[in-house]
Write a protein that holds these residues in place. Structure first.
Motif, PDB file in Angstrom:
ATOM      1  N   ASN A 116       9.658   2.711 -17.492  1.00  0.00           N
ATOM      2  CA  ASN A 116      10.416   2.118 -18.597  1.00  0.00           C
ATOM      3  C   ASN A 116       9.682   0.958 -19.256  1.00  0.00           C
ATOM      4  O   ASN A 116      10.044   0.544 -20.358  1.00  0.00           O
ATOM      5  N   LEU A 117       8.623   0.450 -18.606  1.00  0.00           N
ATOM      6  CA  LEU A 117       7.803  -0.605 -19.204  1.00  0.00           C
ATOM      7  C   LEU A 117       6.450  -0.069 -19.670  1.00  0.00           C
ATOM      8  O   LEU A 117       5.513  -0.834 -19.908  1.00  0.00           O
ATOM      9  N   ASP A 118       6.357   1.263 -19.752  1.00  0.00           N
ATOM     10  CA  ASP A 118       5.176   1.954 -20.287  1.00  0.00           C
ATOM     11  C   ASP A 118       3.942   1.861 -19.404  1.00  0.00           C
ATOM     12  O   ASP A 118       2.811   2.028 -19.882  1.00  0.00           O
ATOM     13  N   ASP A 119       4.128   1.604 -18.107  1.00  0.00           N
ATOM     14  CA  ASP A 119       3.030   1.792 -17.159  1.00  0.00           C
ATOM     15  C   ASP A 119       2.842   3.288 -16.947  1.00  0.00           C
ATOM     16  O   ASP A 119       3.818   4.038 -16.880  1.00  0.00           O
ATOM     17  N   LEU A 120       1.603   3.727 -16.798  1.00  0.00           N
ATOM     18  CA  LEU A 120       1.305   5.107 -16.438  1.00  0.00           C
ATOM     19  C   LEU A 120       0.839   5.132 -14.987  1.00  0.00           C
ATOM     20  O   LEU A 120      -0.106   4.429 -14.623  1.00  0.00           O
ATOM     21  N   VAL A 121       1.515   5.930 -14.164  1.00  0.00           N
ATOM     22  CA  VAL A 121       1.232   5.965 -12.732  1.00  0.00           C
ATOM     23  C   VAL A 121       0.931   7.404 -12.328  1.00  0.00           C
ATOM     24  O   VAL A 121       1.765   8.292 -12.521  1.00  0.00           O
ATOM     25  N   ARG A 122      -0.256   7.618 -11.781  1.00  0.00           N
ATOM     26  CA  ARG A 122      -0.627   8.935 -11.276  1.00  0.00           C
ATOM     27  C   ARG A 122      -0.127   9.076  -9.844  1.00  0.00           C
ATOM     28  O   ARG A 122      -0.412   8.236  -9.002  1.00  0.00           O
ATOM     29  N   CYS A 123       0.587  10.133  -9.595  1.00  0.00           N
ATOM     30  CA  CYS A 123       1.132  10.383  -8.266  1.00  0.00           C
ATOM     31  C   CYS A 123       0.036  10.939  -7.367  1.00  0.00           C
ATOM     32  O   CYS A 123      -0.496  12.027  -7.610  1.00  0.00           O
ATOM     33  N   ASP A 124      -0.313  10.170  -6.326  1.00  0.00           N
ATOM     34  CA  ASP A 124      -1.341  10.598  -5.387  1.00  0.00           C
ATOM     35  C   ASP A 124      -1.097   9.886  -4.054  1.00  0.00           C
ATOM     36  O   ASP A 124      -0.019   9.310  -3.847  1.00  0.00           O
ATOM     37  N   ARG A 125      -2.084   9.928  -3.169  1.00  0.00           N
ATOM     38  CA  ARG A 125      -1.884   9.305  -1.851  1.00  0.00           C
ATOM     39  C   ARG A 125      -1.632   7.801  -1.947  1.00  0.00           C
ATOM     40  O   ARG A 125      -0.932   7.226  -1.111  1.00  0.00           O
ATOM     41  N   ASP A 126      -2.219   7.168  -2.940  1.00  0.00           N
ATOM     42  CA  ASP A 126      -2.015   5.734  -3.116  1.00  0.00           C
ATOM     43  C   ASP A 126      -0.718   5.415  -3.855  1.00  0.00           C
ATOM     44  O   ASP A 126      -0.256   4.264  -3.829  1.00  0.00           O
ATOM     45  N   HIS A 127      -0.169   6.405  -4.515  1.00  0.00           N
ATOM     46  CA  HIS A 127       1.075   6.225  -5.272  1.00  0.00           C
ATOM     47  C   HIS A 127       2.010   7.399  -4.927  1.00  0.00           C
ATOM     48  O   HIS A 127       2.230   8.291  -5.747  1.00  0.00           O
ATOM     49  N   PRO A 128       2.546   7.369  -3.700  1.00  0.00           N
ATOM     50  CA  PRO A 128       3.318   8.521  -3.214  1.00  0.00           C
ATOM     51  C   PRO A 128       4.739   8.569  -3.780  1.00  0.00           C
ATOM     52  O   PRO A 128       5.256   7.588  -4.333  1.00  0.00           O
ATOM     53  N   LEU A 129       5.330   9.735  -3.604  1.00  0.00           N
ATOM     54  CA  LEU A 129       6.752   9.925  -3.860  1.00  0.00           C
ATOM     55  C   LEU A 129       7.506   9.827  -2.541  1.00  0.00           C
ATOM     56  O   LEU A 129       6.996  10.226  -1.493  1.00  0.00           O
ATOM     57  N   ARG A 130       8.701   9.294  -2.589  1.00  0.00           N
ATOM     58  CA  ARG A 130       9.597   9.335  -1.435  1.00  0.00           C
ATOM     59  C   ARG A 130      11.004   9.605  -1.944  1.00  0.00           C
ATOM     60  O   ARG A 130      11.324   9.339  -3.115  1.00  0.00           O
TER      61      ARG A 130
END
Length: 200
Positions: A114-128
């Motif tokens: 919602n603040l326009d950051d782009l985040v790539r989902c990977d091992r460093d940025h996981p889903l839970r």
């Protein structure tokens, strides 16, 4: 409005604004004194409030978010001069949109907050995924510095369309592959039961 609290808010704005560029500030390297709490709240819909009133300047919200980090159960705004705790009702960000990054090999899911950051989902940025008391799943994406984004319903539906069944640690699960990793979202039996119920 309390004049003392308002003055503290203005000081915080000035401190955060010092030396800001496009890159995220090096908050990890700052160790200022802990100055307690400030009456800033991020509500469940990702809206920032000061003294009960929404902060309506998007640039200011982005500025504050750039110096936000989590320390244990506490969320704090950190400047070179001070550290102030704030209240976060759920997650400090919302993941509002999902896209698949083009390229060869395994897909990489990219989320916009919602603040326009782009985040790539990977091992460093996981889903839970957390399950609420009523059984409804609540998915989150790791952003940075101990901070998470809760997926909106629209983003979660887009994510669910890419779900596939796999066996992980001997358990059948539904999940998604992204950035060279696989993230389990729910036990396969749970998803199948929901599907059967919807078809009735």
């Amino acid at each position: 409005m309390n004049s003392g609290a308002s003055g503290r808010f203005d000081e915080l704005v000035r401190s955060v604004g010092i030396g800001q560029g496009r890159a995220l500030p090096a908050v990890e390297s700052w160790n200022p004194p802990d100055c307690g709490e400030i009456d800033i709240v991020i509500d469940r819909e990702g809206v920032w409030h000061h003294e009960g009133r929404p902060i309506r300047r998007p640039a200011l919200v982005r500025l504050f978010a750039s110096v936000l980090r989590r320390e244990g159960a506490r969320h704090v705004l950190v400047t070179p001069a001070e550290k102030l705790g704030i209240t976060v009702e759920d997650a400090p960000f919302l993941a509002v949109e999902m896209a698949v990054e083009p390229g060869e090999g395994e897909p990489c899911l990219v989320f916009r907050t919602n603040l326009d950051d782009l985040v790539r989902c990977d091992r460093d940025h996981p889903l839970r995924v957390e399950t609420r008391a009523d059984g409804e799943p609540r998915p989150y994406l790791y952003v940075r510095r101990g901070l998470w984004a809760r997926l909106t319903r629209a983003a979660f539906l887009d994510l669910a369309e890419r779900a596939e069944a796999r066996v992980v640690d001997g358990r059948a699960v539904f999940g998604v592959a992204s950035g060279g990793a696989f993230f389990a979202l729910a036990p396969a039996g749970t998803v199948q039961a929901v599907t059967v119920e919807e078809e009735r």
